[in-house]
Enzyme design. Structure first.
Site, mmCIF file in Angstrom:
data_model
loop_
_atom_site.group_PDB
_atom_site.id
_atom_site.type_symbol
_atom_site.label_atom_id
_atom_site.label_comp_id
_atom_site.label_asym_id
_atom_site.label_seq_id
_atom_site.Cartn_x
_atom_site.Cartn_y
_atom_site.Cartn_z
ATOM 1 N N SER A 49 0.868 -1.182 0.000
ATOM 2 C CA SER A 49 0.000 0.000 0.000
ATOM 3 C C SER A 49 0.904 1.231 0.000
ATOM 4 C CB SER A 49 -0.889 0.007 1.241
ATOM 5 O OG SER A 49 -0.089 0.184 2.400
ATOM 6 N N ASP A 84 -0.707 -1.537 -4.146
ATOM 7 C CA ASP A 84 -2.098 -1.791 -3.744
ATOM 8 C C ASP A 84 -2.826 -0.450 -3.588
ATOM 9 O OD1 ASP A 84 -4.266 -3.319 -2.864
ATOM 10 O OD2 ASP A 84 -3.587 -3.323 -0.773
ATOM 11 N N ASP A 105 -6.336 2.816 -8.278
ATOM 12 C CA ASP A 105 -7.666 2.859 -7.681
ATOM 13 C C ASP A 105 -8.301 4.211 -7.996
ATOM 14 O OD1 ASP A 105 -9.929 2.898 -6.169
ATOM 15 O OD2 ASP A 105 -8.966 2.381 -4.269
ATOM 16 N N HIS A 207 -10.840 -8.189 -3.037
ATOM 17 C CA HIS A 207 -10.134 -7.525 -1.929
ATOM 18 C C HIS A 207 -10.769 -7.964 -0.615
ATOM 19 C CE1 HIS A 207 -7.604 -4.308 -3.892
ATOM 20 N NE2 HIS A 207 -8.179 -4.896 -4.919
ATOM 21 N N GLY A 208 -10.128 -7.570 0.483
ATOM 22 C CA GLY A 208 -10.719 -7.853 1.800
ATOM 23 C C GLY A 208 -10.796 -9.329 2.110
ATOM 24 N N GLY A 209 -9.746 -10.093 1.731
ATOM 25 C CA GLY A 209 -9.755 -11.544 1.905
ATOM 26 C C GLY A 209 -9.824 -12.005 3.358
ATOM 27 N N ASN A 231 -4.502 -9.004 3.885
ATOM 28 C CA ASN A 231 -3.597 -8.126 4.623
ATOM 29 C C ASN A 231 -3.786 -8.292 6.130
ATOM 30 O OD1 ASN A 231 -1.930 -6.085 5.449
ATOM 31 N ND2 ASN A 231 -3.147 -4.407 4.642
ATOM 32 N N THR A 232 -4.969 -7.906 6.614
ATOM 33 C CA THR A 232 -5.226 -7.893 8.063
ATOM 34 C C THR A 232 -4.946 -9.236 8.733
ATOM 35 O OG1 THR A 232 -6.936 -6.252 7.619
ATOM 36 C CG2 THR A 232 -6.950 -7.247 9.793
HETATM 37 P P1 13P Z 1 -7.840 -7.381 4.307
HETATM 38 O O1 13P Z 1 -6.960 -6.527 5.147
HETATM 39 O O2 13P Z 1 -9.262 -7.313 4.748
HETATM 40 O O3 13P Z 1 -7.334 -8.784 4.217
HETATM 41 O O4 13P Z 1 -7.834 -6.771 2.836
HETATM 42 C C1 13P Z 1 -6.664 -6.761 2.084
HETATM 43 C C2 13P Z 1 -6.820 -6.031 0.797
HETATM 44 O O5 13P Z 1 -7.853 -6.052 0.169
HETATM 45 C C3 13P Z 1 -5.663 -5.299 0.276
HETATM 46 O O6 13P Z 1 -6.021 -4.488 -0.783
#
Ligand code: 13P
Length: 287
Positions: A49, A84, A105, A207-209, A231-232
């Site tokens: 990012s 990202d 983006d 995204h947001g896996g 990521n998280t």
């Molecule tokens: P998370 O942090 O929810 O896993 O999302 C990661 C993401 O989509 C990075 O662009």
């Protein structure tokens, strides 16, 4: 050598599996992800990012670190280094610094401006052999200061952006960055299905896996998702293992304060999370 994400994602889409994008924050993160990919013979995308890029002392530092590791750790699986949620300026800086892939983006611009800027960046990426991801709709939640409302993508807009020649397309389908709230409605497979019907062979990005249940991940892959961003979840694994180490008083024993010891359990925990995701996404053995 870093590669564009195009070939690995085209293969993933055809083979009905997904390649993980794991975001990196520092040397330990990068090493853990690369070693796991190599061990499992899986292609991988390292996500950076803009905030993480700054934290790691700029994109050139990141490129230097990653290229150094590919050589010194004898990494032979395909690895893409990907910006990202890039801004227009960030995208240009990463192209300059030696990334092999970018995400622009432009989802917060009016569609005409998103189209114009995406077009320009597509042309540059094509010339340099890089892959480029675009986004339509927005991913809910907050990541490194990028805040999205989380509205579902309009399939017609997806087609318009896909036709500009981007390599892969992120479509908002009710997904959220960070942890999902208790009352989350789940992914909109209806939207995903409609987007895939409009965009055909284009690899789609989820995204947001973090925290998406395994059955939803599998269904998303069956509907054309070939790149999944995480990521998280690595951050939470690292945090939990580090907390355990400190709470057990291990940092107070012998040389337990040595950063190489202090950060080791967290690094191992990241490896475990990456392994679980690669197995779930089906990318193991696909390098
Ligand atoms: P998370 O942090 O929810 O896993 O999302 C990661 C993401 O989509 C990075 O662009």
């Amino acid at each position: 050598m870093l590669v564009s994400a195009e070939e690995m994602l085209t293969k993933a889409k055809a083979g009905k599996y997904a390649v993980g994008q794991f975001n990196i924050n520092n040397l330990e993160w990068t090493k853990a992800i690369l070693q796991t990919a190599q061990e499992l013979n899986s292609p991988v995308i390292l996500g950076v990012s803009e905030g993480a890029g700054k934290y790691m002392c700029g994109y050139k530092t990141v490129v230097g670190m990653v290229n150094g590791m590919l050589e010194e750790l004898n990494i032979t699986v395909p690895v893409a280094l990907h910006l990202d949620h890039g801004s227009y300026e960030g995208a240009k800086a990463c192209i300059e610094a030696g990334f092999s892939s970018i995400m622009f983006d432009g989802s917060h611009y009016p569609i005409e401006e998103n189209v114009a800027k995406t077009k320009e960046l597509v042309a540059i990426c094509k010339e340099k052999g890089m892959s480029i991801e675009a986004e339509v709709g927005s991913i809910g939640g907050e990541e490194d200061g990028v805040v999205g409302a989380g509205e579902c993508a309009d399939p017609e807009e997806c087609k318009m952006i896909a036709d500009l020649g981007v390599t892969m397309l992120a479509a908002g389908i009710g997904n959220i960055h960070g942890k999902y709230p208790e009352n989350w409605a789940g992914l909109s497979f209806e939207t995903l299905d409609a987007v895939q019907q409009k965009t055909g062979a284009m690899p789609l990005v989820l995204h947001g896996g973090t925290g998406i249940p395994a059955d939803m991940i599998q269904k998303a892959i069956s509907l054309g998702v070939s790149k999944i961003n995480v990521n998280t979840e690595c951050q939470l694994s690292f945090q939990e293992a580090t907390r355990k180490y400190i709470e057990a008083g291990k940092d107070l024993e012998g040389k337990g304060f040595d950063p190489r010891k202090l950060l080791a359990p967290g690094t191992e925990a990241i490896k475990q999370t990456v392994k679980e995701k690669m197995e779930l996404f089906g990318s193991v053995g696909k390098a």
